[in-house]
Write an enzyme that holds these catalytic residues in place. Structure first.
Site, PDB file in Angstrom:
ATOM      1  N   HIS A 170      -9.164  -3.885  -2.080  1.00  0.00           N
ATOM      2  CA  HIS A 170      -8.176  -3.131  -1.288  1.00  0.00           C
ATOM      3  C   HIS A 170      -8.548  -1.641  -1.266  1.00  0.00           C
ATOM      4  O   HIS A 170      -8.556  -1.016  -0.197  1.00  0.00           O
ATOM      5  CB  HIS A 170      -6.779  -3.345  -1.904  1.00  0.00           C
ATOM      6  CG  HIS A 170      -5.682  -2.581  -1.254  1.00  0.00           C
ATOM      7  ND1 HIS A 170      -4.614  -3.193  -0.624  1.00  0.00           N
ATOM      8  CD2 HIS A 170      -5.464  -1.234  -1.122  1.00  0.00           C
ATOM      9  CE1 HIS A 170      -3.804  -2.253  -0.145  1.00  0.00           C
ATOM     10  NE2 HIS A 170      -4.295  -1.058  -0.438  1.00  0.00           N
ATOM     11  N   GLU A 171      -8.863  -1.098  -2.442  1.00  0.00           N
ATOM     12  CA  GLU A 171      -9.206   0.333  -2.508  1.00  0.00           C
ATOM     13  C   GLU A 171     -10.540   0.615  -1.831  1.00  0.00           C
ATOM     14  O   GLU A 171     -10.722   1.636  -1.177  1.00  0.00           O
ATOM     15  CB  GLU A 171      -9.239   0.814  -3.968  1.00  0.00           C
ATOM     16  CG  GLU A 171      -7.937   0.644  -4.741  1.00  0.00           C
ATOM     17  CD  GLU A 171      -6.701   1.139  -4.008  1.00  0.00           C
ATOM     18  OE1 GLU A 171      -6.801   2.095  -3.222  1.00  0.00           O
ATOM     19  OE2 GLU A 171      -5.630   0.526  -4.212  1.00  0.00           O
ATOM     20  N   CYS A 201       0.852  -1.187   0.000  1.00  0.00           N
ATOM     21  CA  CYS A 201       0.000   0.000   0.000  1.00  0.00           C
ATOM     22  C   CYS A 201       0.889   1.238   0.000  1.00  0.00           C
ATOM     23  O   CYS A 201       1.840   1.308   0.787  1.00  0.00           O
ATOM     24  CB  CYS A 201      -0.893  -0.020   1.235  1.00  0.00           C
ATOM     25  SG  CYS A 201      -2.002   1.387   1.350  1.00  0.00           S
ATOM     26  N   HIS A 215     -10.157   1.084   1.741  1.00  0.00           N
ATOM     27  CA  HIS A 215      -9.666   2.424   2.108  1.00  0.00           C
ATOM     28  C   HIS A 215     -10.810   3.400   2.372  1.00  0.00           C
ATOM     29  O   HIS A 215     -10.744   4.195   3.310  1.00  0.00           O
ATOM     30  CB  HIS A 215      -8.797   3.010   0.993  1.00  0.00           C
ATOM     31  CG  HIS A 215      -7.354   2.632   1.081  1.00  0.00           C
ATOM     32  ND1 HIS A 215      -6.584   2.915   2.190  1.00  0.00           N
ATOM     33  CD2 HIS A 215      -6.526   2.016   0.203  1.00  0.00           C
ATOM     34  CE1 HIS A 215      -5.348   2.482   1.980  1.00  0.00           C
ATOM     35  NE2 HIS A 215      -5.283   1.924   0.783  1.00  0.00           N
TER      36      HIS A 215
HETATM   37 ZN    ZN Z   1      -3.706   0.914  -0.073  1.00  0.00          ZN
END
Ligand code: ZN
Length: 178
Positions: free
Chosen positions: A141-142, A99, A145
């Protein structure tokens, strides 16, 4: 224009982001700047909280393997207010993740293999994708966030414990005044 990244330890990475209500010129400019920032840093995905904007928006580039075996990045894609559905809770995939907001850490993360994602593009149109493998991983993953979740939250407690000293160093390095 390259934007400054937000690093582990910054509270904005832990916030639940707000939906985007309108596609404005500011958002289009932000998308452009996020793309520059992602590419300069050799990332494959970047979510708005990573540049300090807590809105439900991220960009990514998928990669394809050419017949010669080279990896090629595809055109960027934008996801506004994404909604993810896991298509099969039995089929999982494990791969290494990193990341841009947590430099120097790469760990295996287990995630569902196949997902369906519904989101708005920068043209204001809703699109639906059924994706799997690497691209699905980047989207998850995004998407994490914009919910204030980091990939290090998804590794085993043992591994996480071993990372604590490195995480403390990152905090110290990027938030010296805290
Ligand atoms: Zn990330």
């Amino acid at each position: 224009m390259r934007l400054p990244l937000v690093f582990y330890g910054d509270p904005r990475l832990r916030k639940k982001s707000q939906p985007v209500t309108k596609i404005t010129d500011e958002l289009l400019k932000l998308a452009d700047d996020m793309l520059d920032t992602m590419d300069i840093n050799h990332g494959v995905g970047l979510a708005a909280p990573q540049i300090g904007q807590t809105i439900r928006f991220f960009i990514l580039r998928n990669h394809i393997v050419t017949p010669e075996g080279h990896i090629q990045l595809t055109d960027p894609q934008a996801y506004i207010n994404p909604k993810i559905t896991i298509l099969s809770s039995e089929e999982m995939q494990t791969d290494i993740e990193g990341c841009l907001s947590i430099p120097g850490i790469h760990e295996e993360v287990e995630r569902p293999l196949k997902i369906r994602v519904e989101a708005m593009g920068l043209n204001g149109e809703i699109f639906v994708e059924e994706i799997e493998g690497y691209k699905a991983r980047v989207v998850m993953h995004e998407n994490d966030h914009i919910n204030g979740v980091l990939f290090i939250d998804r590794i085993s407690a043992d591994k996480r414990k071993k990372l604590e000293p490195i995480l403390r160093e990152i905090k110290k390095k990027y938030h010296a005044a805290d």
